[in-house]
Design an enzyme around this catalytic site. Structure first.
Site, PDB file in Angstrom:
ATOM      1  N   ASP A  50       0.739  21.880  19.919  1.00 22.17           N
ATOM      2  CA  ASP A  50      -0.035  21.415  18.812  1.00 22.17           C
ATOM      3  C   ASP A  50       0.507  20.259  17.983  1.00 22.17           C
ATOM      4  O   ASP A  50      -0.053  19.193  17.673  1.00 22.17           O
ATOM      5  CB  ASP A  50      -0.730  22.554  18.127  1.00 22.17           C
ATOM      6  CG  ASP A  50       0.114  23.775  18.081  1.00 22.17           C
ATOM      7  OD1 ASP A  50       1.250  23.800  18.651  1.00 22.17           O
ATOM      8  OD2 ASP A  50      -0.150  24.867  17.529  1.00 22.17           O
ATOM      9  N   TYR A 100      -5.525  25.904  35.609  1.00 24.51           N
ATOM     10  CA  TYR A 100      -6.806  25.319  36.636  1.00 24.51           C
ATOM     11  C   TYR A 100      -7.032  25.954  37.856  1.00 24.51           C
ATOM     12  O   TYR A 100      -7.559  25.347  38.719  1.00 24.51           O
ATOM     13  CB  TYR A 100      -6.242  23.863  36.524  1.00 24.51           C
ATOM     14  CG  TYR A 100      -6.807  22.798  35.350  1.00 24.51           C
ATOM     15  CD1 TYR A 100      -6.844  23.638  34.128  1.00 24.51           C
ATOM     16  CD2 TYR A 100      -6.715  21.703  35.485  1.00 24.51           C
ATOM     17  CE1 TYR A 100      -7.155  23.001  33.048  1.00 24.51           C
ATOM     18  CE2 TYR A 100      -7.003  20.821  34.253  1.00 24.51           C
ATOM     19  CZ  TYR A 100      -7.090  21.547  32.959  1.00 24.51           C
ATOM     20  OH  TYR A 100      -7.503  21.047  31.926  1.00 24.51           O
ATOM     21  N   ASP A 154      -3.141  17.535  31.119  1.00 28.96           N
ATOM     22  CA  ASP A 154      -4.391  16.778  31.328  1.00 28.96           C
ATOM     23  C   ASP A 154      -4.787  16.457  29.955  1.00 28.96           C
ATOM     24  O   ASP A 154      -5.264  15.094  29.687  1.00 28.96           O
ATOM     25  CB  ASP A 154      -5.288  17.923  31.910  1.00 28.96           C
ATOM     26  CG  ASP A 154      -6.644  17.587  32.175  1.00 28.96           C
ATOM     27  OD1 ASP A 154      -6.859  16.096  32.151  1.00 28.96           O
ATOM     28  OD2 ASP A 154      -7.765  17.901  32.393  1.00 28.96           O
ATOM     29  N   ASP A 209      -4.550  12.112  28.406  1.00 29.17           N
ATOM     30  CA  ASP A 209      -5.733  11.348  28.013  1.00 29.17           C
ATOM     31  C   ASP A 209      -5.384  10.667  26.301  1.00 29.17           C
ATOM     32  O   ASP A 209      -5.678   9.694  26.139  1.00 29.17           O
ATOM     33  CB  ASP A 209      -6.899  12.179  27.822  1.00 29.17           C
ATOM     34  CG  ASP A 209      -7.648  11.976  29.131  1.00 29.17           C
ATOM     35  OD1 ASP A 209      -6.855  11.878  30.396  1.00 29.17           O
ATOM     36  OD2 ASP A 209      -9.025  11.934  29.237  1.00 29.17           O
ATOM     37  N   LYS A 268       3.631  26.134  24.750  1.00 25.19           N
ATOM     38  CA  LYS A 268       3.214  26.981  23.749  1.00 25.19           C
ATOM     39  C   LYS A 268       3.752  28.265  23.987  1.00 25.19           C
ATOM     40  O   LYS A 268       3.063  29.386  23.917  1.00 25.19           O
ATOM     41  CB  LYS A 268       1.542  27.102  23.848  1.00 25.19           C
ATOM     42  CG  LYS A 268       0.732  27.719  22.734  1.00 25.19           C
ATOM     43  CD  LYS A 268       0.670  26.813  21.407  1.00 25.19           C
ATOM     44  CE  LYS A 268       0.220  27.669  20.410  1.00 25.19           C
ATOM     45  NZ  LYS A 268       0.118  26.907  19.084  1.00 25.19           N
TER      46      LYS A 268
END
Ligand code: NAI
Ligand code: MG
Length: 337
Positions: A206, A124, A230, A234, A173
């Site tokens: 994942d 980001y 992020d 959510d 990851k």
């Protein structure tokens, strides 16, 4: 104890949920005073600046702020005030608790997951994003540092110890993103050794998504990099009934800003039906931060009791017939009982 905090009412539903929240905080009698400051569209209209220097100075002075949602105007030349605040105060830890409450539309009843998201680096960083002159090649460079990874992982373990949690899961990851995610994972493994009393495990992002939906009870504290955090937080908010119940704490060495995860909800602004719970839960986290843990727990319990017993007073997003103020009234009544 007497403590002054900076209060940013914010845009859209911000002032409505902030009024409700401060009323509940006053009823809790925790000795807080409020220094009101402007940011967002309100500040742009009043002072010609989305984030006036006076606001930054007040947050720096009080070190703790409670913040309503801010609208970022669409168009060139406006950077998100939220992103600017996080950067300015180096609020590196974004702590997002997802806690089950009764009477929501959630499929689960016993979720209690805290996502600790790195808030300042990773994918980001605005500097890492470029588009070639011909518009054909877009590049986004994620950068994780040892320093940044170390402080966020340490924060997660310290939080686990402080809150009596049992397990920290590092989400990554590193199998594909060998350098950026690999560095983060290596740091997590190293730091985990310093906390033998906390169970440590690692999970690829994942698979984590699937596991969260299938068996969320296995998670306790999750620590991860900016982008994954992020998205996962959510997802976790969805597990407990949505954004109306999701607080977000932004914590740095020198300042902390507590807010709801949701935005200014222009579609319902001014109607008096916004759910104040996300901001109330952020306020409860703020009380924990200010070493008023018993008050924070009292507030969470009052919200829980209200949602169980005063179904008519809760807001429509939770299936009630009430308003922002009837919800707050019911919570205040519970606190007085
Ligand atoms: P939003 O979170 O404001 O709204 C999404 C949906 O959830 C809407 O249908 C809204 O009515 C509902 N909702 C949100 N909060 C609610 C509450 N407390 N009670 C009941 N329903 C609620 O997201 P959206 O529409 O994408 O963004 C609107 C504005 O908010 C944008 O300008 C955006 O930049 C800003 N924003 C600010 C944030 C912050 O200050 N931390 C975070 C997210 C968005
Ligand atoms: Mg987000």
């Amino acid at each position: 104890m007497s403590k002054t905090i900076a209060v940013i009412p914010g845009d859209g539903i911000g002032p409505e949920i902030m009024t409700a929240t401060l009323r509940v905080l006053d009823a809790l009698d925790c000795g807080l005073s409020y220094d009101f400051v402007d940011a967002g569209m309100v500040a742009l209209e009043k002072h010609g600046d989305l984030l006036p220097k006076a606001t930054l100075d007040k947050i720096a002075e009080h070190r703790v702020a409670l913040k309503g949602p801010l609208t970022t105007p669409i168009g060139d030349g406006f950077t998100s005030v939220n992103v600017t605040l996080r950067r300015h105060f180096d609020l590196y830890a974004n702590v997002r608790p997802a806690l089950s409450f009764p009477g929501t539309k959630s499929r689960y009843e016993n979720i209690d997951i805290i996502t600790v998201r790195e808030n300042t680096e990773g994918a980001y960083r605005s500097e890492g994003q470029t588009l070639s002159a011909d518009g054909e090649i877009a590049e986004s460079v994620a950068r994780n540092t040892r320093k940044g990874s170390t402080r966020i992982v340490r924060y997660a373990f310290e939080l686990a110890v402080k809150k009596g949690r049992k397990k920290v899961t590092a989400v990554h990851k590193a199998n594909i993103l060998k350098t950026s995610s690999g560095l983060f994972l290596n740091v997590a493994r190293e730091i985990a050794k310093e906390y033998p009393q906390i169970e440590f495990n690692e999970m690829i992002v994942d698979n984590t998504c699937m596991q969260l939906v299938m068996k969320p009870e296995q998670f306790d504290v999750i620590v991860t990099t900016n982008l994954f955090g992020d998205i996962l937080s959510d997802l976790c908010a969805g597990l407990v009934g949505g954004l109306g119940l999701a607080p977000g704490d932004n914590i740095g060495e020198h300042a902390a800003i507590f807010e709801a995860v949701h935005g200014s909800a222009p579609d319902i602004a001014g109607k008096g039906i916004a759910n104040p719970c996300a901001l109330l839960l952020a306020a409860a986290d703020m009380l924990d931060y200010l070493d008023m843990v018993a008050k924070g727990d009292q507030l969470r319990q009052a919200i829980r009791d209200t949602m169980t017993n005063d179904r008519d007073s809760v807001t429509p997003d939770l299936g009630g017939k009430g308003s922002t103020s009837s919800f707050a009234d019911a919570i205040v009544k519970r606190l007085a009982a």
